[in-house]
Design an enzyme around this catalytic site. Structure first.
Site, PDB file in Angstrom:
ATOM      1  N   GLY A  12       3.685   3.417   4.378  1.00 52.44           N
ATOM      2  CA  GLY A  12       4.891   2.994   4.931  1.00 52.44           C
ATOM      3  C   GLY A  12       5.513   3.587   6.215  1.00 52.44           C
ATOM      4  O   GLY A  12       6.576   3.893   6.419  1.00 52.44           O
ATOM      5  N   SER A  13       4.558   3.061   7.150  1.00 49.37           N
ATOM      6  CA  SER A  13       4.752   3.164   8.593  1.00 49.37           C
ATOM      7  C   SER A  13       5.850   2.380   8.883  1.00 49.37           C
ATOM      8  O   SER A  13       6.911   2.913   9.843  1.00 49.37           O
ATOM      9  CB  SER A  13       3.717   2.850   9.337  1.00 49.37           C
ATOM     10  OG  SER A  13       3.216   1.507   9.432  1.00 49.37           O
ATOM     11  N   MET A  91       2.830  -4.603  -1.716  1.00 49.63           N
ATOM     12  CA  MET A  91       1.561  -5.637  -1.747  1.00 49.63           C
ATOM     13  C   MET A  91       1.724  -6.362  -3.090  1.00 49.63           C
ATOM     14  O   MET A  91       0.766  -6.303  -4.065  1.00 49.63           O
ATOM     15  CB  MET A  91       0.248  -4.856  -1.750  1.00 49.63           C
ATOM     16  CG  MET A  91       0.131  -3.869  -0.378  1.00 49.63           C
ATOM     17  SD  MET A  91       0.308  -5.302   1.000  1.00 49.63           S
ATOM     18  CE  MET A  91      -1.349  -6.046   0.857  1.00 49.63           C
ATOM     19  N   ILE A  94       6.622 -11.434  -4.918  1.00 54.13           N
ATOM     20  CA  ILE A  94       7.826 -11.330  -5.765  1.00 54.13           C
ATOM     21  C   ILE A  94       8.180 -12.604  -6.401  1.00 54.13           C
ATOM     22  O   ILE A  94       7.875 -13.656  -5.572  1.00 54.13           O
ATOM     23  CB  ILE A  94       9.271 -10.661  -4.911  1.00 54.13           C
ATOM     24  CG1 ILE A  94       9.507 -11.571  -3.715  1.00 54.13           C
ATOM     25  CG2 ILE A  94       8.588  -9.298  -3.957  1.00 54.13           C
ATOM     26  CD1 ILE A  94      10.838 -10.920  -3.134  1.00 54.13           C
ATOM     27  N   ASN A 108      11.025  -9.398   5.435  1.00 56.99           N
ATOM     28  CA  ASN A 108       9.257  -8.939   5.456  1.00 56.99           C
ATOM     29  C   ASN A 108       8.848  -8.968   6.825  1.00 56.99           C
ATOM     30  O   ASN A 108       9.166  -9.604   7.676  1.00 56.99           O
ATOM     31  CB  ASN A 108       8.716  -9.835   4.533  1.00 56.99           C
ATOM     32  CG  ASN A 108       7.271  -9.487   4.272  1.00 56.99           C
ATOM     33  OD1 ASN A 108       6.801  -8.153   3.967  1.00 56.99           O
ATOM     34  ND2 ASN A 108       6.491 -10.392   4.615  1.00 56.99           N
ATOM     35  N   HIS A 110       5.254  -9.644   8.794  1.00 56.08           N
ATOM     36  CA  HIS A 110       3.716  -9.960   8.672  1.00 56.08           C
ATOM     37  C   HIS A 110       3.042  -9.865   9.865  1.00 56.08           C
ATOM     38  O   HIS A 110       3.661 -10.115  10.850  1.00 56.08           O
ATOM     39  CB  HIS A 110       4.001 -11.411   8.098  1.00 56.08           C
ATOM     40  CG  HIS A 110       2.454 -11.992   7.623  1.00 56.08           C
ATOM     41  ND1 HIS A 110       1.622 -11.520   6.524  1.00 56.08           N
ATOM     42  CD2 HIS A 110       1.736 -12.851   8.550  1.00 56.08           C
ATOM     43  CE1 HIS A 110       0.555 -12.153   6.668  1.00 56.08           C
ATOM     44  NE2 HIS A 110       0.635 -12.937   7.689  1.00 56.08           N
ATOM     45  N   GLU A 144       8.035 -19.014  -1.174  1.00 51.52           N
ATOM     46  CA  GLU A 144       6.698 -19.283  -0.860  1.00 51.52           C
ATOM     47  C   GLU A 144       6.330 -17.911  -0.150  1.00 51.52           C
ATOM     48  O   GLU A 144       7.181 -17.399   0.435  1.00 51.52           O
ATOM     49  CB  GLU A 144       6.647 -20.505   0.078  1.00 51.52           C
ATOM     50  CG  GLU A 144       6.976 -21.601  -0.793  1.00 51.52           C
ATOM     51  CD  GLU A 144       6.677 -22.937   0.038  1.00 51.52           C
ATOM     52  OE1 GLU A 144       5.688 -23.217   0.822  1.00 51.52           O
ATOM     53  OE2 GLU A 144       7.459 -23.716   0.230  1.00 51.52           O
ATOM     54  N   ASP A 146       5.003 -15.805   2.765  1.00 53.79           N
ATOM     55  CA  ASP A 146       5.037 -15.805   4.350  1.00 53.79           C
ATOM     56  C   ASP A 146       5.646 -16.972   4.782  1.00 53.79           C
ATOM     57  O   ASP A 146       4.785 -17.465   5.717  1.00 53.79           O
ATOM     58  CB  ASP A 146       3.637 -15.201   4.844  1.00 53.79           C
ATOM     59  CG  ASP A 146       3.236 -14.018   4.367  1.00 53.79           C
ATOM     60  OD1 ASP A 146       3.945 -13.164   4.165  1.00 53.79           O
ATOM     61  OD2 ASP A 146       2.055 -13.829   4.041  1.00 53.79           O
ATOM     62  N   GLU A 175       5.255  -3.913  15.677  1.00 58.35           N
ATOM     63  CA  GLU A 175       5.628  -4.296  14.028  1.00 58.35           C
ATOM     64  C   GLU A 175       6.890  -3.211  13.990  1.00 58.35           C
ATOM     65  O   GLU A 175       8.112  -3.321  13.671  1.00 58.35           O
ATOM     66  CB  GLU A 175       4.958  -3.977  13.086  1.00 58.35           C
ATOM     67  CG  GLU A 175       3.856  -5.053  12.708  1.00 58.35           C
ATOM     68  CD  GLU A 175       3.015  -4.862  11.502  1.00 58.35           C
ATOM     69  OE1 GLU A 175       3.422  -4.184  10.426  1.00 58.35           O
ATOM     70  OE2 GLU A 175       1.884  -5.162  11.458  1.00 58.35           O
TER      71      GLU A 175
END
Length: 203
Positions: A12-13, A91, A94, A108, A110, A144, A146, A175
């Site tokens: 959870g960084s 991970m 959905i 999200n 990536h 779809e 990413d 990130e």
């Protein structure tokens, strides 16, 4: 006040980066209302509990299908009147049901410059392909993997002696910078989706 949910599976960084941005008022008028993990021993879930946040483990093994699992997640999100769902190392892919229910309200991060290197092991993919630059992407989630409209990206050079670990570490720093920034833009209602493009509204 915008209610944010964080879904995670591991340390959870990125969740911590968002949490810290809210705590230090870099993101105003927002709160993390609930944290959900599909792993009971996720360090990110432990951190959420230590901070006194609503934190739940939802066991995927208790459900007959992926969609039933997602329906439970949506049920929890609805109970907290969630405005924004942040996937932070969650991970699981959905389901369309989840995406439709929270359309344009799930984001999200990536570890590549999408659309390059979607899916797992993006940093390894980048190194094996021999690219000179990689990075990370915050994007809206669609049906779809990413694939959804891109909000922010950050570029990281790939060095000749890079390993998966060293490249991942440098990407992770970016990130932690751009994910809270993307959340901030959402909370301030500055993001508008036009086709595949995300327009950032000016003040």
């Amino acid at each position: 006040m915008k209610n944010i949910a964080v879904l995670l599976s591991g340390r959870g960084s990125n969740f911590k980066a968002i949490y810290n941005a809210i705590e230090t008022k870099k993101i105003k008028n927002a709160q993390i209302s609930v944290v959900i993990s599909d792993k009971s021993d996720a360090p990110g879930l432990k951190f959420a509990k230590e901070k006194g946040l609503n934190a739940f483990f939802v066991n995927p093994k208790e459900f007959s299908s992926v969609e039933e699992f997602d329906k439970k997640i949506v049920e929890v999100l609805n109970s907290f009147k969630i405005d924004l769902v942040c996937l932070a190392g969650f991970m699981r892919i959905i389901t369309p049901y989840f995406v439709r229910t929270y359309k344009n309200r799930i984001i999200n991060i990536h570890p590549s410059l999408l659309p390059s290197f979607p899916g797992l092991n993006a940093q390894r993919q980048a190194l094996e392909y021999g690219v000179r630059f990689s990075g990370c992407t915050v994007h809206f989630v669609d049906e779809e993997v990413d694939h959804g409209p891109i909000i922010l990206q950050a570029v990281v050079p790939v060095l000749p002696n890079d390993t998966v670990e060293t490249l991942s570490e440098r990407i992770l720093k970016e990130e932690h910078r751009i994910y809270p920034e993307a959340v901030k833009l959402f909370v301030e209602d500055k993001l508008k989706i036009v086709g595949r493009k995300v327009i950032v509204k000016e003040d």
